[in-house]
Design a protein around this motif. Structure first.
Motif, PDB file in Angstrom:
ATOM      1  N   PRO A   1       0.848  -1.186   0.000  1.00 35.14           N
ATOM      2  CA  PRO A   1       0.000   0.000   0.000  1.00 35.14           C
ATOM      3  C   PRO A   1       0.894   1.250   0.000  1.00 35.14           C
ATOM      4  O   PRO A   1       1.922   1.261   0.675  1.00 35.14           O
ATOM      5  N   MET A   2       0.523   2.254  -0.764  1.00 31.59           N
ATOM      6  CA  MET A   2       1.296   3.505  -0.731  1.00 31.59           C
ATOM      7  C   MET A   2       0.449   4.726  -1.013  1.00 31.59           C
ATOM      8  O   MET A   2      -0.566   4.654  -1.691  1.00 31.59           O
ATOM      9  N   GLN A   3       0.900   5.846  -0.436  1.00 28.28           N
ATOM     10  CA  GLN A   3       0.221   7.115  -0.689  1.00 28.28           C
ATOM     11  C   GLN A   3       0.918   7.816  -1.842  1.00 28.28           C
ATOM     12  O   GLN A   3       2.105   7.584  -2.088  1.00 28.28           O
ATOM     13  N   CYS A   4       0.184   8.675  -2.533  1.00 29.71           N
ATOM     14  CA  CYS A   4       0.762   9.358  -3.688  1.00 29.71           C
ATOM     15  C   CYS A   4       1.526  10.597  -3.256  1.00 29.71           C
ATOM     16  O   CYS A   4       1.079  11.725  -3.464  1.00 29.71           O
ATOM     17  N   GLU A   5       2.645  10.387  -2.616  1.00 33.76           N
ATOM     18  CA  GLU A   5       3.474  11.499  -2.162  1.00 33.76           C
ATOM     19  C   GLU A   5       4.907  11.301  -2.620  1.00 33.76           C
ATOM     20  O   GLU A   5       5.327  10.176  -2.892  1.00 33.76           O
ATOM     21  N   PHE A   6       5.663  12.396  -2.629  1.00 34.53           N
ATOM     22  CA  PHE A   6       7.037  12.324  -3.122  1.00 34.53           C
ATOM     23  C   PHE A   6       7.876  11.312  -2.350  1.00 34.53           C
ATOM     24  O   PHE A   6       8.554  10.472  -2.924  1.00 34.53           O
TER      25      PHE A   6
ATOM     26  N   THR B   1      -2.553  17.752  -8.111  1.00 31.96           N
ATOM     27  CA  THR B   1      -1.521  17.656  -9.147  1.00 31.96           C
ATOM     28  C   THR B   1      -0.432  16.668  -8.733  1.00 31.96           C
ATOM     29  O   THR B   1       0.016  15.849  -9.535  1.00 31.96           O
ATOM     30  N   LEU B   2      -0.032  16.743  -7.450  1.00 28.97           N
ATOM     31  CA  LEU B   2       1.034  15.866  -6.968  1.00 28.97           C
ATOM     32  C   LEU B   2       0.648  14.393  -7.135  1.00 28.97           C
ATOM     33  O   LEU B   2       1.461  13.565  -7.552  1.00 28.97           O
ATOM     34  N   THR B   3      -0.610  14.097  -6.823  1.00 27.97           N
ATOM     35  CA  THR B   3      -1.090  12.714  -6.966  1.00 27.97           C
ATOM     36  C   THR B   3      -0.865  12.237  -8.392  1.00 27.97           C
ATOM     37  O   THR B   3      -0.329  11.155  -8.627  1.00 27.97           O
ATOM     38  N   ASN B   4      -1.256  13.059  -9.355  1.00 29.03           N
ATOM     39  CA  ASN B   4      -1.122  12.663 -10.758  1.00 29.03           C
ATOM     40  C   ASN B   4       0.329  12.542 -11.196  1.00 29.03           C
ATOM     41  O   ASN B   4       0.676  11.666 -11.984  1.00 29.03           O
ATOM     42  N   GLN B   5       1.187  13.409 -10.633  1.00 25.65           N
ATOM     43  CA  GLN B   5       2.618  13.302 -10.944  1.00 25.65           C
ATOM     44  C   GLN B   5       3.187  11.983 -10.425  1.00 25.65           C
ATOM     45  O   GLN B   5       3.927  11.291 -11.126  1.00 25.65           O
ATOM     46  N   VAL B   6       2.819  11.651  -9.177  1.00 25.71           N
ATOM     47  CA  VAL B   6       3.338  10.418  -8.578  1.00 25.71           C
ATOM     48  C   VAL B   6       2.814   9.198  -9.344  1.00 25.71           C
ATOM     49  O   VAL B   6       3.565   8.268  -9.631  1.00 25.71           O
ATOM     50  N   VAL B   7       1.546   9.242  -9.712  1.00 30.23           N
ATOM     51  CA  VAL B   7       0.967   8.106 -10.449  1.00 30.23           C
ATOM     52  C   VAL B   7       1.687   7.920 -11.783  1.00 30.23           C
ATOM     53  O   VAL B   7       2.020   6.803 -12.169  1.00 30.23           O
ATOM     54  N   SER B   8       1.969   9.025 -12.486  1.00 29.11           N
ATOM     55  CA  SER B   8       2.632   8.834 -13.786  1.00 29.11           C
ATOM     56  C   SER B   8       4.076   8.349 -13.615  1.00 29.11           C
ATOM     57  O   SER B   8       4.561   7.566 -14.431  1.00 29.11           O
ATOM     58  N   GLU B   9       4.744   8.764 -12.528  1.00 29.03           N
ATOM     59  CA  GLU B   9       6.071   8.209 -12.212  1.00 29.03           C
ATOM     60  C   GLU B   9       5.972   6.700 -11.987  1.00 29.03           C
ATOM     61  O   GLU B   9       6.756   5.920 -12.534  1.00 29.03           O
ATOM     62  N   LEU B  10       5.004   6.335 -11.159  1.00 28.93           N
ATOM     63  CA  LEU B  10       4.822   4.914 -10.822  1.00 28.93           C
ATOM     64  C   LEU B  10       4.546   4.088 -12.068  1.00 28.93           C
ATOM     65  O   LEU B  10       5.065   2.989 -12.228  1.00 28.93           O
ATOM     66  N   LYS B  11       3.730   4.648 -12.961  1.00 24.75           N
ATOM     67  CA  LYS B  11       3.373   3.904 -14.177  1.00 24.75           C
ATOM     68  C   LYS B  11       4.583   3.663 -15.066  1.00 24.75           C
ATOM     69  O   LYS B  11       4.656   2.663 -15.773  1.00 24.75           O
ATOM     70  N   LYS B  12       5.556   4.602 -15.008  1.00 25.00           N
ATOM     71  CA  LYS B  12       6.777   4.448 -15.808  1.00 25.00           C
ATOM     72  C   LYS B  12       7.515   3.179 -15.420  1.00 25.00           C
ATOM     73  O   LYS B  12       8.062   2.466 -16.241  1.00 25.00           O
TER      74      LYS B  12
ATOM     75  N   VAL C   1       2.403  -8.937  -5.363  1.00 25.71           N
ATOM     76  CA  VAL C   1       1.038  -9.086  -5.879  1.00 25.71           C
ATOM     77  C   VAL C   1       0.608  -7.766  -6.524  1.00 25.71           C
ATOM     78  O   VAL C   1       0.009  -7.751  -7.596  1.00 25.71           O
ATOM     79  N   GLY C   2       0.926  -6.667  -5.858  1.00 26.24           N
ATOM     80  CA  GLY C   2       0.566  -5.393  -6.448  1.00 26.24           C
ATOM     81  C   GLY C   2       0.860  -4.213  -5.535  1.00 26.24           C
ATOM     82  O   GLY C   2       1.064  -4.371  -4.333  1.00 26.24           O
ATOM     83  N   ILE C   3       0.891  -3.031  -6.168  1.00 21.23           N
ATOM     84  CA  ILE C   3       1.025  -1.775  -5.419  1.00 21.23           C
ATOM     85  C   ILE C   3      -0.370  -1.150  -5.363  1.00 21.23           C
ATOM     86  O   ILE C   3      -1.024  -0.985  -6.396  1.00 21.23           O
ATOM     87  N   LEU C   4      -0.805  -0.842  -4.148  1.00 25.86           N
ATOM     88  CA  LEU C   4      -2.155  -0.305  -3.966  1.00 25.86           C
ATOM     89  C   LEU C   4      -2.080   1.162  -3.554  1.00 25.86           C
ATOM     90  O   LEU C   4      -1.500   1.494  -2.518  1.00 25.86           O
ATOM     91  N   LEU C   5      -2.658   2.026  -4.381  1.00 27.79           N
ATOM     92  CA  LEU C   5      -2.665   3.453  -4.041  1.00 27.79           C
ATOM     93  C   LEU C   5      -3.771   3.709  -3.025  1.00 27.79           C
ATOM     94  O   LEU C   5      -4.919   3.321  -3.236  1.00 27.79           O
ATOM     95  N   THR C   6      -3.400   4.343  -1.917  1.00 24.96           N
ATOM     96  CA  THR C   6      -4.358   4.595  -0.842  1.00 24.96           C
ATOM     97  C   THR C   6      -4.523   6.097  -0.614  1.00 24.96           C
ATOM     98  O   THR C   6      -3.667   6.889  -1.036  1.00 24.96           O
ATOM     99  N   MET C   7      -5.601   6.447   0.068  1.00 22.04           N
ATOM    100  CA  MET C   7      -5.891   7.854   0.403  1.00 22.04           C
ATOM    101  C   MET C   7      -5.743   8.740  -0.830  1.00 22.04           C
ATOM    102  O   MET C   7      -5.178   9.818  -0.789  1.00 22.04           O
ATOM    103  N   TYR C   8      -6.285   8.214  -1.920  1.00 23.32           N
ATOM    104  CA  TYR C   8      -6.114   8.797  -3.248  1.00 23.32           C
ATOM    105  C   TYR C   8      -7.037  10.003  -3.467  1.00 23.32           C
ATOM    106  O   TYR C   8      -8.212   9.955  -3.104  1.00 23.32           O
ATOM    107  N   ASN C   9      -6.463  11.044  -4.039  1.00 23.00           N
ATOM    108  CA  ASN C   9      -7.274  12.204  -4.424  1.00 23.00           C
ATOM    109  C   ASN C   9      -6.817  12.657  -5.807  1.00 23.00           C
ATOM    110  O   ASN C   9      -5.813  13.352  -5.945  1.00 23.00           O
ATOM    111  N   GLY C  10      -7.551  12.225  -6.819  1.00 25.48           N
ATOM    112  CA  GLY C  10      -7.171  12.464  -8.212  1.00 25.48           C
ATOM    113  C   GLY C  10      -7.180  13.929  -8.625  1.00 25.48           C
ATOM    114  O   GLY C  10      -6.692  14.282  -9.698  1.00 25.48           O
ATOM    115  N   ARG C  11      -7.715  14.814  -7.760  1.00 25.54           N
ATOM    116  CA  ARG C  11      -7.756  16.246  -8.114  1.00 25.54           C
ATOM    117  C   ARG C  11      -6.441  16.947  -7.792  1.00 25.54           C
ATOM    118  O   ARG C  11      -6.212  18.075  -8.192  1.00 25.54           O
TER     119      ARG C  11
END
Ligand SMILES: Nc1ncnc2c1ncn2[C@@H]1O[C@H](COP(=O)(O)OP(=O)(O)OP(=O)(O)O)[C@@H](O)[C@H]1O
Ligand SMILES: [Mg+2]
Length: 257
Positions: free
Chosen positions: A151-156, A195-206, A183-193
């Motif tokens: 489990p991980m939060q979308c933070e730097f 900007t930082l969340t979206n930056q972290v998600v796109s890093e993770l997807k790389k 098994v997997g990385i689970l994004l928690t306490m997610y707030n798609g609105r």
């Protein structure tokens, strides 16, 4: 043999316990026999499932130091198909005591591993809630697991910790447990609105696109208040967003392992 899955991340407060409790309860509610093992001296999974720590006699600590048979430490919860081996603050001393007992030759090194393996035959899934460290308790849990959910939060800082965690998992895989896989990385306490969340998600997807669970878990008040009622979210707020998201993740987890 049931599948053994640890929830692990050395970073604190990222949603390990919340995810472990809610996924365990969700899968149990759907008809599988589930055991949750609280491997954290904080005992959050124990209280989150409604158990009163002051009333508990046998915990994972007694199992680890060989004072109690693993079967005797299993408690049936009031939730369908869900049992738990609880933890209390006693577990904080286990690391040192286990070391001393091993030095004195009074305990087999893999005692806890054997105990968890043997009890897993009575369940479809065993979920282990790990503490926020990469110490002995986490190493033991990962050494006996078929898989690990991160489990991980979308933070730097979350990204910084990832490579260390992956390295530990790699070492355990090579040295102690060739069965272990992510098994997997689970994004928690997610707030798609955010900007930082979206930056972290796109890093993770790389780097870890195939590892990310498809559905992230949103930050909701209902999820955070549920442990105060001693209830998993699928009982506390069955039709709410958090419950539906955890249900989707539980389904994906069962397909992955
Ligand atoms: N999706 C969510 N929405 C709102 N609050 C959440 C959510 N997930 C977790 N929390 C809250 O965040 C806090 C940390 O969560 P949790 O205890 O599950 O993390 P943890 O990784 O197990 O922590 P620790 O490292 O201390 O064991 C708790 O107060 C929990 O209720
Ligand atoms: Mg926790």
């Amino acid at each position: 043999m049931g599948k053994i899955v640890s929830f692990s991340n050395q970073k604190g407060g990222v949603g390990k316990t919340t995810s472990c409790v809610n996924i365990a309860a969700q899968i149990a509610n759907k008809g599988k026999k589930v055991l949750m093992i609280d491997m954290d001296p904080q005992g959050n999974a124990t209280s989150g499932i409604g158990l009163s720590k002051s009333k508990i006699k046998k915990t994972i600590y007694e199992v680890i130091i060989g004072k109690c048979d693993v079967k005797d430490a299993v408690i049936k919860t009031k939730f369908k198909n869900l049992s738990v081996i609880p933890a209390t603050i006693d577990l904080a001393g286990a690391e040192i005591e286990l070391h001393d007992l091993q030095e004195a030759g009074e305990i087999e090194i893999d005692f806890i591993k054997e105990a968890i393996k043997s009890i897993s035959s009575e369940f479809d899934y065993v979920f282990i809630d790990c503490p926020p460290s990469l110490g002995m308790l986490t190493v033991k849990a990962l050494s006996v697991s078929d898989g690990v959910v991160i489990p991980m939060q979308c933070e730097f800082y979350s990204l910084e910790g990832m490579s260390q965690l992956f390295n530990t998992i790699k070492i355990i895989h090579q040295r102690f447990n060739p069965e272990l896989r992510i098994v997997g990385i689970l994004l928690t306490m997610y707030n798609g609105r955010l900007t930082l969340t979206n930056q972290v998600v796109s890093e993770l997807k790389k780097y870890y696109a195939d590892k990310l669970f498809k559905v992230p878990i949103s930050r909701t008040v209902r999820i955070s208040e549920a442990p105060g009622y001693g209830e998993p979210i699928c009982y506390h707020d069955p039709y709410g967003k958090g419950s539906l998201e955890y249900a989707a993740v539980a389904k994906e987890l069962m397909m992955r392992i």
